[in-house]
Design an enzyme around this catalytic site. Structure first.
Site, PDB file in Angstrom:
ATOM      1  N   LYS A 106     -68.679  32.469 -37.524  1.00  0.00           N
ATOM      2  CA  LYS A 106     -68.411  33.877 -37.783  1.00  0.00           C
ATOM      3  C   LYS A 106     -67.374  33.984 -38.898  1.00  0.00           C
ATOM      4  CE  LYS A 106     -66.187  38.039 -36.051  1.00  0.00           C
ATOM      5  NZ  LYS A 106     -65.353  38.645 -34.991  1.00  0.00           N
ATOM      6  N   GLY A 167     -59.545  45.827 -32.184  1.00  0.00           N
ATOM      7  CA  GLY A 167     -58.544  46.039 -31.151  1.00  0.00           C
ATOM      8  C   GLY A 167     -58.181  47.487 -30.884  1.00  0.00           C
ATOM      9  N   ALA A 193     -66.144  44.753 -33.218  1.00  0.00           N
ATOM     10  CA  ALA A 193     -64.831  45.402 -33.324  1.00  0.00           C
ATOM     11  C   ALA A 193     -64.896  46.882 -32.962  1.00  0.00           C
ATOM     12  CB  ALA A 193     -64.242  45.264 -34.727  1.00  0.00           C
ATOM     13  N   GLY A 194     -63.918  47.286 -32.164  1.00  0.00           N
ATOM     14  CA  GLY A 194     -63.730  48.693 -31.847  1.00  0.00           C
ATOM     15  C   GLY A 194     -64.256  49.152 -30.511  1.00  0.00           C
ATOM     16  N   ASN A 215     -63.940  41.365 -27.712  1.00  0.00           N
ATOM     17  CA  ASN A 215     -62.923  40.517 -27.104  1.00  0.00           C
ATOM     18  C   ASN A 215     -61.880  41.373 -26.396  1.00  0.00           C
ATOM     19  OD1 ASN A 215     -60.708  37.851 -28.332  1.00  0.00           O
ATOM     20  ND2 ASN A 215     -61.131  38.545 -26.289  1.00  0.00           N
ATOM     21  N   THR A 216     -61.147  42.188 -27.170  1.00  0.00           N
ATOM     22  CA  THR A 216     -60.030  42.939 -26.613  1.00  0.00           C
ATOM     23  C   THR A 216     -60.454  43.864 -25.484  1.00  0.00           C
ATOM     24  OG1 THR A 216     -59.047  42.896 -28.823  1.00  0.00           O
ATOM     25  CG2 THR A 216     -58.033  44.359 -27.214  1.00  0.00           C
TER      26      THR A 216
END
Length: 268
Positions: A106, A167, A193-194, A215-216
């Site tokens: 990635k 995040g 993301a997001g 992830n977050t």
């Protein structure tokens, strides 16, 4: 009546995966929680920040490989923390050495440490180099449809536009651009993301994305393992809704939900 779904396989770089949810391995309290969340998510592809996670660089420290063995998960080394094409390329060359020639990676090249927004000129430069060196590049990018096509033309195996800032948990802020990317793409489009909660993941899949990477949203939930389970269900439900085809949106409708034809008129 038995439900039948006709879906194309989720394939990346010639390999087929049953799960369309990709999950990061950072920000958990320990490797045991990481593994528990990954198991609950049903994911098969896990992202690993080479600059932040030990996968053999430090022989004296606990290694992610012990808790999350590559024999059970497809590793996706990433370039989190890189701010130039040169740094990103060097990092993924190191990952290839640490993982015995592993080519699926990635790529992310960040513009600044405040927003973590992608630096697209550096991303494009790094992608050209990595593809030329035989890497199978999944690329984090802005939601610009023209740049997405450029990255695909270079030879990236998946396009991963952000839904909102890394995040942030703000969800999908520009579904129209994502739809434009999906419409033209010939490789998988994966929202990266997001995502903040399960409904964000479901919306991404309902738009027609091939997968979601996060992830977050899982690692920083109050109960990461339970959130991972919720994300698994959301991705599956969103994909099914996309395949089923939603009803048209209307400002209002005079048509009742139940048919009225043939109803017996009330007596006078």
């Amino acid at each position: 009546m038995e439900m039948t779904l006709k879906d194309k396989p989720f394939e990346i770089a010639g390999k087929t995966y049953a799960s369309r949810l990709l999950v990061g391995t950072g920000k958990y309290k320990d490797f045991a929680e990481t593994r528990a969340a990954l198991d609950a998510s049903g994911t098969q592809i896990v992202t690993v920040a080479i600059r932040r996670t030990n996968i053999g660089q430090d022989a004296g420290a606990p290694s992610l490989i012990d808790a999350v063995p590559p024999s059970l998960f497809t590793y996706l080394p990433n370039t989190a923390g890189c701010y130039s094409a040169d740094d990103a390329v060097r990092t993924l060359r190191l990952a290839r050495e640490l993982l015995d020639g592993h080519r699926l990676v990635k790529l992310e090249v960040l513009g600044d440490s405040h927003t973590l927004y992608p630096n697209m000129p550096e991303t494009v430069a790094a992608a050209r180099t990595l593809v030329a060196e035989g890497f199978q590049v999944m690329v984090y990018c802005s939601d610009d449809p023209i740049l997405a096509r450029t990255l695909e033309d270079i030879g990236c195996v998946a396009i991963m536009p952000l839904a909102s800032l890394i995040g942030s948990g703000m969800g999908i802020l520009n579904p129209w651009n994502l739809s434009l990317i999906i419409e033209k793409a010939r490789v998988p489009v994966i929202v990266d993301a997001g995502v903040g909660t399960a409904s964000d993941a479901a919306i991404a899949m309902e738009l027609g994305c091939d997968g979601v990477l996060m992830n977050t949203a899982i690692a920083k939930a109050q109960n990461p393992v339970l959130m991972a389970s919720a994300m698994k269900k959301a991705v599956e439900a969103g994909r099914e809704a996309y395949l089923a085809g939603r009803m048209p949106r209307k400002l209002y409708s005079a048509a009742p939900s139940s048919p009225t034809g043939g109803m017996i008129a009330p007596s006078a």
